[in-house]
Design an enzyme around this catalytic site. Structure first.
Site, short mmCIF file in Angstrom:
data_model
loop_
_atom_site.label_atom_id
_atom_site.label_comp_id
_atom_site.label_asym_id
_atom_site.label_seq_id
_atom_site.Cartn_x
_atom_site.Cartn_y
_atom_site.Cartn_z
N GLY A 1 0.83 -1.21 0.00
CA GLY A 1 0.00 0.00 0.00
C GLY A 1 0.86 1.25 0.00
O GLY A 1 2.08 1.20 0.21
N LYS B 1 -0.39 -10.29 -4.10
CA LYS B 1 0.84 -9.64 -4.60
C LYS B 1 2.08 -10.50 -4.33
O LYS B 1 3.20 -10.00 -4.41
CB LYS B 1 1.01 -8.27 -3.92
CG LYS B 1 -0.11 -7.26 -4.21
CD LYS B 1 0.13 -6.54 -5.54
CE LYS B 1 -1.07 -5.68 -5.93
NZ LYS B 1 -1.20 -4.47 -5.13
N GLU C 1 -6.03 3.32 12.50
CA GLU C 1 -7.03 3.89 13.40
C GLU C 1 -8.42 3.47 12.93
O GLU C 1 -8.58 2.89 11.87
CB GLU C 1 -6.88 5.42 13.48
CG GLU C 1 -6.83 6.12 12.14
CD GLU C 1 -6.41 7.60 12.22
OE1 GLU C 1 -6.13 8.10 13.32
OE2 GLU C 1 -6.38 8.24 11.16
N TYR D 1 6.07 11.96 20.04
CA TYR D 1 7.11 12.65 19.27
C TYR D 1 7.55 13.91 20.02
O TYR D 1 8.74 14.24 20.10
CB TYR D 1 6.62 13.08 17.88
CG TYR D 1 5.89 12.04 17.07
CD1 TYR D 1 6.04 10.67 17.33
CD2 TYR D 1 5.06 12.42 16.02
CE1 TYR D 1 5.36 9.73 16.57
CE2 TYR D 1 4.38 11.49 15.26
CZ TYR D 1 4.52 10.15 15.53
OH TYR D 1 3.85 9.24 14.77
N GLU E 1 -3.68 10.82 28.97
CA GLU E 1 -4.69 11.82 28.63
C GLU E 1 -5.99 11.52 29.36
O GLU E 1 -6.18 10.43 29.90
CB GLU E 1 -4.88 11.92 27.12
CG GLU E 1 -5.31 10.66 26.44
CD GLU E 1 -5.26 10.79 24.91
OE1 GLU E 1 -4.24 11.24 24.36
OE2 GLU E 1 -6.24 10.42 24.26
N HIS F 1 -24.25 5.74 32.51
CA HIS F 1 -24.05 5.43 33.92
C HIS F 1 -23.13 4.24 34.07
O HIS F 1 -22.39 4.13 35.02
CB HIS F 1 -25.39 5.12 34.58
CG HIS F 1 -26.31 6.30 34.63
ND1 HIS F 1 -26.01 7.42 35.37
CD2 HIS F 1 -27.47 6.55 34.01
CE1 HIS F 1 -26.99 8.30 35.21
NE2 HIS F 1 -27.88 7.80 34.38
#
Lengths: 379, 293
Positions: B18, B43, B98, B159, B209, B247
């Site tokens: 790809g 391929k 993702e 990064y 996060e 909840h």
């Protein structure tokens, strides 16, 4: 994607979970027709996609036609937690002996579905769970083996259910897991689940949030996702394939990752307020950044724009071309500050500078935000 | 030797033909990674940057002895390719793509658990051991060899932190992208365990996060098992509260998920909280983690 209550209720009902008779209305006249079919008293429930709808005044009852008209007038066209009420769901008012809770969600840490049942339900379920932990039980599910009636029975025995009710509740919980699994839910919940005086169950609310990443392959199975985003700019973001959040400040933000975007917002927020937050993900092209610029700057009253991107999977030099093309074609007046590091960074900086962008070449996002404060005259 | 990548690591690139797979293969090779095979159904027989392409993972492993893989295939095809790689005997898998459905990730996590496979992601930039090799998409120019291990939920912030450390003369022993999805294949405590056991790692930085319970669970692990200095940054203190997880989420994990809750849990475990990324530079110097210290 969170489904509307009426959509989730239809799904639950199709799977055999008892749901009160009901109908949708977007005007008091429609409401009257629906209620005539159901017989009074009825419940009137605003169809808005927010949590805590009941406590915010979005659920009311009506004992006759006169009251129904009044209540519809109070809800239709009004805002609840910032969202406009376009339709209400009119349902039969069911006699309630006891309010229970059943829910299924994804335990992110274990990576397994977790099924929860509680003898206490209703608007204060979370507090009830804290106060009397014995009233709540949960079980984690093997994603290959699934959730079977014996799992449900075991769970319901833990919260003290016995007799003929045990079999009926087992049926509801097993079917609820089917909805969770078939519709690839992140949350699937009935709160409250009413126990009626005759000893049967009835789902008085229906919550189903479908995983956004699964919406594509559930096309035709779930309602059209386009009707589920309220903010027009956020809708446009979805259309071009980025995450856009509309905020109420005056600094635009474009970043190539959610973490970097949140950090930019945290640092800017010490002094200025972000107007929006756009995260491109890993699909940057010249065209995409052109459209991102268009989207972010369509927000009125912007003072400046911060672009914070890394070239790992993203060709940032291509993105830079889109940024500069937009600035030149639209004759953008507000200052643009950009920090762009990683693969082909030098080439990227050169392109950005040709469009009058203030390029920051140091690593910390703080340095880019300092530059931003400088260009808007806040040193 | 390094965390998860060593001199015996032989890499298979799933989806090598790809657009992204091909260019990232070139960059992994240029960084010194031992890429031995690629797989793209239909391929087989081709070559990409000198790497032989096979139709199936089974053939690739048989012909080249590949034992690790990195994925660049579109989200809808990841689950099938993951099963294929596990069946072929691959022991370490990095899932870069993702937007993989969470119900697929739960199946992948259970499969990894049963087969003893170690996997990172999804939505991860992968792993990079400076000067040794990388599986994934991390831009090599930001990294330098050294003593500090970084683990990050966000790709771009991994990064940023590596770059800030490198600017301050503090290289990295390893940089791991944990992945940003609600379910990830390798949890934070498992990654910290590898850092604690790695003799090249003298200190570690957690880049977390808002949301989820990974940092809270990591705090428990650190209190019980980690002896090396740890600093943590949590992004999202000003992020608008995301969609409420109903909840059910609150019942399962109590108050977990807020930036403040994560700070408190980590501080209690003796972790130093970084208020912003730039403070990572001061912290490494103070703890003698720069390369010349």
């Amino acid at each position: 994607m969170r489904l509307h209550e009426h959509e989730a209720a239809d799904i639950f009902e199709k799977l055999g979970i008892p749901v009160p008779r009901r109908g949708l209305a977007s005007s008091p006249e429609e409401a009257r027709l629906v209620a005539k079919d159901l017989s009074y008293p009825v419940m009137v429930k605003a169809q808005v996609l927010v949590g805590g709808r009941g406590l915010a005044g979005g659920i009311k009852d009506a004992k006759d036609e006169e009251e129904l008209e009044k209540v519809c007038g109070q809800l239709l066209g009004k805002e609840i937690k910032g969202l406009k009420v376009e339709t209400v769901l009119i349902t039969q008012k069911v006699p309630v002996e006891r309010e229970m809770y059943m829910g299924i969600t994804v335990d992110g840490f274990e990576g397994k579905p977790v099924v929860i049942a509680s003898m206490e339900g209703g608007v204060h379920i979370e507090k009830a769970a804290e106060k009397s932990p014995g009233a709540v039980a949960s079980v984690s599910v093997d994603p290959f083996f699934g959730f079977h009636p014996y799992h449900a029975r075991g769970l319901l025995r833990q919260i003290g259910m016995t007799g003929p009710l045990l079999g009926k509740a087992t049926g509801v919980l097993t079917q609820l897991y089917k909805a969770f699994s078939r519709y690839e839910a992140l949350i699937c919940e009935i709160n409250p689940l009413a126990m009626t005086p005759e000893g049967s169950f009835m789902a008085l609310d229906a919550v189903l949030e479908v995983d956004d990443s699964a919406v594509g392959r559930l096309k035709g199975v779930i309602p059209d996702p386009k009707t589920h985003l309220e903010n027009p700019l956020e809708k446009k973001g979805k259309e071009i394939g980025v995450t856009y959040l509309d905020l109420d400040g005056d600094i635009g933000i474009i970043s190539s990752g959610a973490g970097l975007g949140m950090t930019s917002m945290d640092i800017i927020g010490d002094k200025l307020k972000p107007a929006n937050f756009l995260e491109t993900g890993g699909g940057i092209t010249e065209e995409l950044l052109y459209r991102c610029m268009e989207l972010v700057t369509s927000k009125p009253g912007l003072k400046a724009l911060l672009i914070n991107v890394y070239g790992g999977i993203n060709p940032i030099h291509e993105g830079a071309k889109g940024v500069v093309r937009f600035i030149k074609e639209r004759d953008l007046k507000i200052p643009v500050v950009a920090k762009a590091l990683g693969n082909r960074q030098e080439e990227t900086w050169e392109i950005l500078r040709s469009g009058g962008v203030h390029v920051v070449t140091e690593t910390p996002t703080e340095k880019a935000v300092e530059k931003l404060f400088e260009v808007v005259g806040m040193v | 030797m390094g965390v998860l990548i060593d001199d015996n690591t032989k890499v298979l690139v799933q989806g090598i033909t790809g657009r992204i797979g091909s260019v990232q293969t070139k960059w992994m090779l240029e960084y010194g990674t031992n890429v031995v095979a690629g797989v793209t159904p239909g391929k087989g027989g081709a070559e990409v940057h000198g790497v032989p392409v096979f139709d199936t993972a089974e053939e690739a492993v048989r012909e080249t002895g590949a034992n690790a893989s990195v994925f660049f295939v579109p989200a809808p095809f990841v689950l099938d390719a993951f099963y294929e790689n596990v069946d072929a005997g691959i022991k370490f898998i990095v899932i870069v793509p993702e937007h993989i459905p969470v119900h697929d990730v739960m199946k992948m996590k259970e499969t990894a658990r049963r087969s003893g496979v170690v996997a990172l992601g999804p939505t991860t930039p992968g792993i990079l051991v400076p000067g040794k090799g990388k599986l994934g998409i991390m831009p090599a120019s930001l990294f330098a060899p050294g003593k500090v291990a970084i683990v990050s939920r966000s790709g771009t912030l991994s990064y940023e932190f590596a770059g800030i450390l490198s600017d301050n003369g503090a290289g990295q022993s390893v940089v791991v992208g944990m992945g940003a999805d609600p379910v990830v294949l390798m949890n934070l405590p498992e990654i910290l365990k590898l850092f604690e056991e790695d003799k090249h790692t003298h200190g570690m930085i957690i880049v977390g996060e808002v949301g989820g319970a990974q940092e809270e669970m990591a705090a428990e692990f650190i209190a019980a098992h980690v002896t090396k200095p740890v600093a943590a940054y949590i992004a999202g203190k000003l992020s608008p509260p995301g969609k409420r997880m109903g909840h059910a989420g609150a019942i399962v994990r109590g108050k977990a998920g807020t930036v403040q809750g994560k700070h408190e849990a980590l501080q209690k475990a003796g972790v130093h909280i970084l208020a912003s990324p730039i403070e990572a530079g001061h912290w490494v110097k103070k703890h003698g983690l720069a390369n010349n210290a």
